[in-house]
Design a protein around this motif. Sequence first.
Motif, mmCIF file in Angstrom:
data_model
loop_
_atom_site.group_PDB
_atom_site.id
_atom_site.type_symbol
_atom_site.label_atom_id
_atom_site.label_comp_id
_atom_site.label_asym_id
_atom_site.label_seq_id
_atom_site.Cartn_x
_atom_site.Cartn_y
_atom_site.Cartn_z
ATOM 1 N N LEU A 1 0.827 -1.199 0.000
ATOM 2 C CA LEU A 1 0.000 0.000 0.000
ATOM 3 C C LEU A 1 0.864 1.252 0.000
ATOM 4 O O LEU A 1 1.679 1.467 0.902
ATOM 5 C CB LEU A 1 -0.927 0.006 1.227
ATOM 6 C CG LEU A 1 -1.881 -1.194 1.349
ATOM 7 C CD1 LEU A 1 -2.680 -1.102 2.641
ATOM 8 C CD2 LEU A 1 -2.817 -1.276 0.146
ATOM 9 N N LEU A 2 0.681 2.079 -1.019
ATOM 10 C CA LEU A 2 1.359 3.365 -1.090
ATOM 11 C C LEU A 2 0.806 4.270 0.006
ATOM 12 O O LEU A 2 -0.410 4.436 0.131
ATOM 13 C CB LEU A 2 1.112 3.999 -2.464
ATOM 14 C CG LEU A 2 1.648 5.410 -2.686
ATOM 15 C CD1 LEU A 2 3.173 5.408 -2.703
ATOM 16 C CD2 LEU A 2 1.098 5.985 -3.995
ATOM 17 N N THR A 3 1.692 4.861 0.821
ATOM 18 C CA THR A 3 1.247 5.726 1.913
ATOM 19 C C THR A 3 1.664 7.178 1.737
ATOM 20 O O THR A 3 1.037 8.069 2.307
ATOM 21 C CB THR A 3 1.791 5.217 3.263
ATOM 22 O OG1 THR A 3 3.226 5.218 3.230
ATOM 23 C CG2 THR A 3 1.276 3.808 3.554
ATOM 24 N N LYS A 4 2.722 7.417 0.957
ATOM 25 C CA LYS A 4 3.186 8.798 0.796
ATOM 26 C C LYS A 4 3.946 8.927 -0.519
ATOM 27 O O LYS A 4 4.689 8.019 -0.903
ATOM 28 C CB LYS A 4 4.097 9.187 1.967
ATOM 29 C CG LYS A 4 4.531 10.661 1.975
ATOM 30 C CD LYS A 4 5.367 10.965 3.199
ATOM 31 C CE LYS A 4 5.824 12.421 3.233
ATOM 32 N NZ LYS A 4 4.683 13.363 3.329
ATOM 33 N N HIS A 5 3.753 10.060 -1.185
ATOM 34 C CA HIS A 5 4.473 10.330 -2.433
ATOM 35 C C HIS A 5 4.777 11.819 -2.505
ATOM 36 O O HIS A 5 3.905 12.659 -2.264
ATOM 37 C CB HIS A 5 3.634 9.916 -3.646
ATOM 38 C CG HIS A 5 4.241 10.330 -4.953
ATOM 39 N ND1 HIS A 5 5.385 9.769 -5.459
ATOM 40 C CD2 HIS A 5 3.867 11.293 -5.853
ATOM 41 C CE1 HIS A 5 5.689 10.332 -6.622
ATOM 42 N NE2 HIS A 5 4.789 11.263 -6.879
ATOM 43 N N SER A 6 6.024 12.144 -2.843
ATOM 44 C CA SER A 6 6.390 13.542 -3.034
ATOM 45 C C SER A 6 7.157 13.691 -4.335
ATOM 46 O O SER A 6 7.921 12.796 -4.726
ATOM 47 C CB SER A 6 7.243 14.051 -1.866
ATOM 48 O OG SER A 6 8.499 13.390 -1.831
ATOM 49 N N TYR A 7 6.934 14.795 -5.005
ATOM 50 C CA TYR A 7 7.595 15.110 -6.274
ATOM 51 C C TYR A 7 7.955 16.580 -6.244
ATOM 52 O O TYR A 7 7.087 17.442 -6.051
ATOM 53 C CB TYR A 7 6.658 14.807 -7.446
ATOM 54 C CG TYR A 7 7.203 15.177 -8.816
ATOM 55 C CD1 TYR A 7 7.778 14.215 -9.638
ATOM 56 C CD2 TYR A 7 7.120 16.492 -9.290
ATOM 57 C CE1 TYR A 7 8.268 14.549 -10.898
ATOM 58 C CE2 TYR A 7 7.608 16.832 -10.546
ATOM 59 C CZ TYR A 7 8.180 15.855 -11.339
ATOM 60 O OH TYR A 7 8.674 16.192 -12.583
ATOM 61 N N LYS A 8 9.240 16.870 -6.420
ATOM 62 C CA LYS A 8 9.679 18.256 -6.409
ATOM 63 C C LYS A 8 10.576 18.504 -7.617
ATOM 64 O O LYS A 8 11.518 17.758 -7.860
ATOM 65 C CB LYS A 8 10.419 18.586 -5.112
ATOM 66 C CG LYS A 8 9.531 18.461 -3.879
ATOM 67 C CD LYS A 8 10.198 19.000 -2.639
ATOM 68 C CE LYS A 8 9.298 18.850 -1.428
ATOM 69 N NZ LYS A 8 8.005 19.556 -1.593
ATOM 70 N N GLN A 9 10.264 19.568 -8.357
ATOM 71 C CA GLN A 9 11.033 19.917 -9.547
ATOM 72 C C GLN A 9 11.503 21.356 -9.442
ATOM 73 O O GLN A 9 10.743 22.255 -9.082
ATOM 74 C CB GLN A 9 10.188 19.734 -10.810
ATOM 75 C CG GLN A 9 10.945 20.071 -12.091
ATOM 76 C CD GLN A 9 10.189 19.663 -13.341
ATOM 77 O OE1 GLN A 9 9.254 18.885 -13.269
ATOM 78 N NE2 GLN A 9 10.613 20.176 -14.485
ATOM 79 N N THR A 10 12.779 21.558 -9.753
ATOM 80 C CA THR A 10 13.315 22.917 -9.799
ATOM 81 C C THR A 10 13.628 23.270 -11.244
ATOM 82 O O THR A 10 13.804 22.393 -12.089
ATOM 83 C CB THR A 10 14.604 23.032 -8.968
ATOM 84 O OG1 THR A 10 15.622 22.197 -9.565
ATOM 85 C CG2 THR A 10 14.374 22.592 -7.542
ATOM 86 N N GLY A 11 13.706 24.539 -11.526
ATOM 87 C CA GLY A 11 14.023 24.968 -12.883
ATOM 88 C C GLY A 11 12.906 25.778 -13.496
ATOM 89 O O GLY A 11 12.144 26.456 -12.813
ATOM 90 N N ARG A 12 12.767 25.655 -14.799
ATOM 91 C CA ARG A 12 11.831 26.506 -15.530
ATOM 92 C C ARG A 12 10.374 26.091 -15.361
ATOM 93 O O ARG A 12 9.474 26.916 -15.407
ATOM 94 C CB ARG A 12 12.203 26.506 -17.018
ATOM 95 C CG ARG A 12 13.513 27.220 -17.310
ATOM 96 C CD ARG A 12 14.004 26.937 -18.713
ATOM 97 N NE ARG A 12 14.404 25.540 -18.882
ATOM 98 C CZ ARG A 12 14.855 25.023 -20.004
ATOM 99 N NH1 ARG A 12 14.938 25.782 -21.081
ATOM 100 N NH2 ARG A 12 15.226 23.760 -20.076
ATOM 101 N N GLU A 13 10.124 24.789 -15.211
ATOM 102 C CA GLU A 13 8.741 24.331 -15.040
ATOM 103 C C GLU A 13 8.260 24.684 -13.635
ATOM 104 O O GLU A 13 8.910 24.338 -12.641
ATOM 105 C CB GLU A 13 8.658 22.825 -15.270
ATOM 106 C CG GLU A 13 8.956 22.405 -16.694
ATOM 107 C CD GLU A 13 7.817 22.714 -17.644
ATOM 108 O OE1 GLU A 13 6.737 23.106 -17.162
ATOM 109 O OE2 GLU A 13 8.008 22.571 -18.857
ATOM 110 N N LYS A 14 7.120 25.341 -13.536
ATOM 111 C CA LYS A 14 6.599 25.766 -12.246
ATOM 112 C C LYS A 14 5.340 24.977 -11.878
ATOM 113 O O LYS A 14 4.639 24.448 -12.738
ATOM 114 C CB LYS A 14 6.277 27.266 -12.272
ATOM 115 C CG LYS A 14 7.462 28.155 -12.643
ATOM 116 C CD LYS A 14 8.602 28.036 -11.621
ATOM 117 C CE LYS A 14 9.745 28.957 -11.972
ATOM 118 N NZ LYS A 14 10.886 28.837 -11.035
#
Length: 264
Positions: free
Chosen positions: A95-108
């Motif tokens: 069971l998936l309990t947590k997910h994080s995605y962080k992107q830096t750069g030009r895409e906001k």
Amino acid sequence: MLSQVTITRLKITAIFITALFSNTLFAAHALPEFSAKYAIQKFGIKLAEAHYQLRHTETGYQFSQDTELYGVAGMFASDTVATTSLIDAVGDNLLLTKHSYKQTGREKNRDEEINIQWQTYKNTRKGKITGIVRSKEINLTTDSEIWDALSFQIPLMIEADIAVKEYPYKAILKGEIDTYNFVLTATKKISFAGKEYQALQMVRTDPHRDRQLHLWLVPALHNLPIIIESYRDGKEHSRGQLESVQFNNEPRLEDRVQDNSDDF
């Protein structure tokens, strides 16, 4: 001669031992820990490196991916992607309990922070999904396992088999629940680190757009993807190719990926 009652008891005991052994294997982590590095290419030129790590936790797995630009591409931009998924083993379920995605750069505004609270009373699987996806709050529910664009690789690596054609999953994509189904379409021999392996081609076709994701999984390497291909409008858009991998404390396997930027 054994009586019929004795034979029946032996059969029941064998079934129980088999089930117990299977659950023990699952609880003890069906996949080994690993760290892998991929070359991300476009038009045969290496533009980025993606580092994957699967770690065992007390309750299941932590799966992470970190991507940075490489070579010439890194001279003109500094985009990075860092994503992590936490998965718990609950009974015979992952069971998936947590997910994080962080992107830096030009895409906001592409960041994601998702939490899932599960109710598993009497083998039920009810999940409450909350969080922020691309600056918008989400509040969803699910009555079955659900994944994200990173963690789906865990059940696929566990389940992939040449005798099984279809692998239906659900995933949270851009803040919505959608299908994430794969079909085994082909097999072929692929060379890696001086050895030839049989690879299984798994294809996911986007039901909304003319896009496909092709994964070439290697059973001898715990079904790790050796090639990851993204197609748009029937043409290859980008390609990830395994450069190195280490399982547990075993020796690292390494291969040199051809990079056409060497010609410039």
